[in-house]
Design an enzyme around this catalytic site. Structure first.
Site, short mmCIF file in Angstrom:
data_model
loop_
_atom_site.label_atom_id
_atom_site.label_comp_id
_atom_site.label_asym_id
_atom_site.label_seq_id
_atom_site.Cartn_x
_atom_site.Cartn_y
_atom_site.Cartn_z
N LYS A 117 -48.48 -67.90 -16.52
CA LYS A 117 -48.73 -68.49 -15.20
C LYS A 117 -49.81 -67.74 -14.45
O LYS A 117 -50.53 -68.35 -13.67
CB LYS A 117 -47.44 -68.55 -14.38
N LYS A 199 -44.16 -79.73 -27.67
CA LYS A 199 -43.04 -80.30 -26.94
C LYS A 199 -43.56 -81.23 -25.83
O LYS A 199 -44.59 -80.96 -25.22
CB LYS A 199 -42.27 -79.14 -26.30
N LYS A 202 -44.49 -82.05 -18.84
CA LYS A 202 -45.21 -82.63 -17.71
C LYS A 202 -46.56 -81.94 -17.51
O LYS A 202 -47.42 -82.46 -16.80
CB LYS A 202 -44.35 -82.58 -16.44
#
Ligand code: TRP
Length: 335
Positions: A117, A199, A202
């Site tokens: 992140k 996977k 979003k």
């Protein structure tokens, strides 16, 4: 109540950081509903974790409410599960601070999610992003949770939670139950429709890779029509060599309850076009009642408010008991 055997407790959270995906529905939420009989279940909307990345306030509010409605529409009965919003229970922030003081700079620096992140949000590497794991540890430990259902990407956070709890217990005695990560046996692992080696997420760069549970039927059908397959033109389960087709089969198996063998037979001699259309339609039919029910609840804000207020009250009762113990242990004066 008293002579009833104490059920094991489950706590999990999802960040209202984006719309719920077909992947999180089939992989997680759908299975949660079935746990309520066996376990004492707490599900939290982790809005405090969400602001570690900059949000548009109105969007965060709307997504939090929508997600609560969607949870209920997915079968999480608020009478049988405690559904609440993290920021409504102040004990999360309060224990989060205490645990910050029992969490080491070095261990936080090693968290892969922090590294990922901070690379993605290089202009906003804030302290909250760094101490995210100690807040998550507080989420779990406040409820003395036995089991924490999480995806693979969150296992490291459950590990550090255990480390923090063990460290604290080592100093002060048995204050916290040591939780286990819980990967339900049933859950399907749904892959991206356009890059089936990854996977479904979003944050997929290709918007066609990810299906959202509240999406319009025509958009869902279009995404399945465009799903990546292969050049063999044969519906056969082989995740290694045919990841796209196998992913679609996996989805179809869940939506229809059919076995892979039955699906292979059903589409023997058909092209992928028919197959993809059938999978798309089965998903639309599965999601239709969820979408309609979510929309109905969103038009009844008073009902949703009742649910999250009652949830926060129940959650706070449990959380405050743990927080009280912790405050006493660390030497804060009783009020
Ligand atoms: N970090 C989790 C995620 O992003 C969400 C979360 C917050 C959570 N607190 C939690 C999950 C406590 C399980 C338990 O998916």
């Amino acid at each position: 109540m008293e002579n009833e055997v104490q059920k094991k407790r489950i706590l999990s959270g999802i960040q209202p950081s984006g719309d719920l995906t077909l992947g999180s529905y089939l992989g997680a939420i759908k299975n949660w509903a079935a746990l309520a009989d066996e376990y004492d279940c707490y599900y939290m909307l982790a809005d405090m974790h969400t602001i570690t990345v900059r949000q548009v306030p109105a969007d965060l509010r709307r997504r939090t409410l929508t997600q609560l409605a969607a949870y209920i529409a997915c079968g999480l009965d608020p009478e049988k599960n405690v559904l609440f919003v993290q920021s409504h229970v102040p004990a999360h922030a309060q224990l989060g601070w205490v645990l910050d003081c029992y969490t080491m700079f070095g261990e936080l620096s090693r968290m892969t999610q922090f590294k990922d992140k901070s690379a993605k949000n290089a202009d906003n590497i804030n302290a909250g992003l760094f101490t995210y794991p100690s807040l998550m540890a507080a989420d779990i430990l406040l409820y003395q949770a036995d089991l924490v259902p999480v995806g693979g990407d969150q296992k490291q956070h459950v590990e550090i939670c255990r480390d923090i709890a063990n460290r604290f217990n080592g100093i002060y005695g048995d204050v916290f139950k040591i939780p286990e990560p819980y990967i339900p046996k049933m859950g399907a692992r749904v892959m991206s429709l356009t890059s089936p080696e990854n996977k479904m997420s979003k944050s997929d760069k290709d918007p066609n890779g990810c299906v959202y549970i509240l999406e319009r039927p025509e958009d869902i059908l279009r995404k399945f029509r465009k799903a990546v397959t292969d050049s063999e033109a044969c519906v056969r389960y082989d995740p290694e060599n045919k990841p796209g087709v196998s992913n679609l089969m996996q989805i179809y198996a869940v939506t229809t309850g059919r076995s892979f063998d039955a699906i292979e037979q059903e589409f023997a001699g058909h092209g992928y076009g028919d197959f993809k259309a059938a999978v798309g339609e089965s998903v639309v039919e599965m999601l239709r009642p969820i979408r309609e029910e979510t929309e109905r609840m969103l038009s009844d804000k008073a009902y949703l408010q009742g649910v999250y207020r009652a949830g926060a009250e129940k959650a706070a009762r449990v959380a405050n008991r743990t927080l009280g113990k912790v405050y006493k242990k660390v030497g804060f004066i009783d009020r």
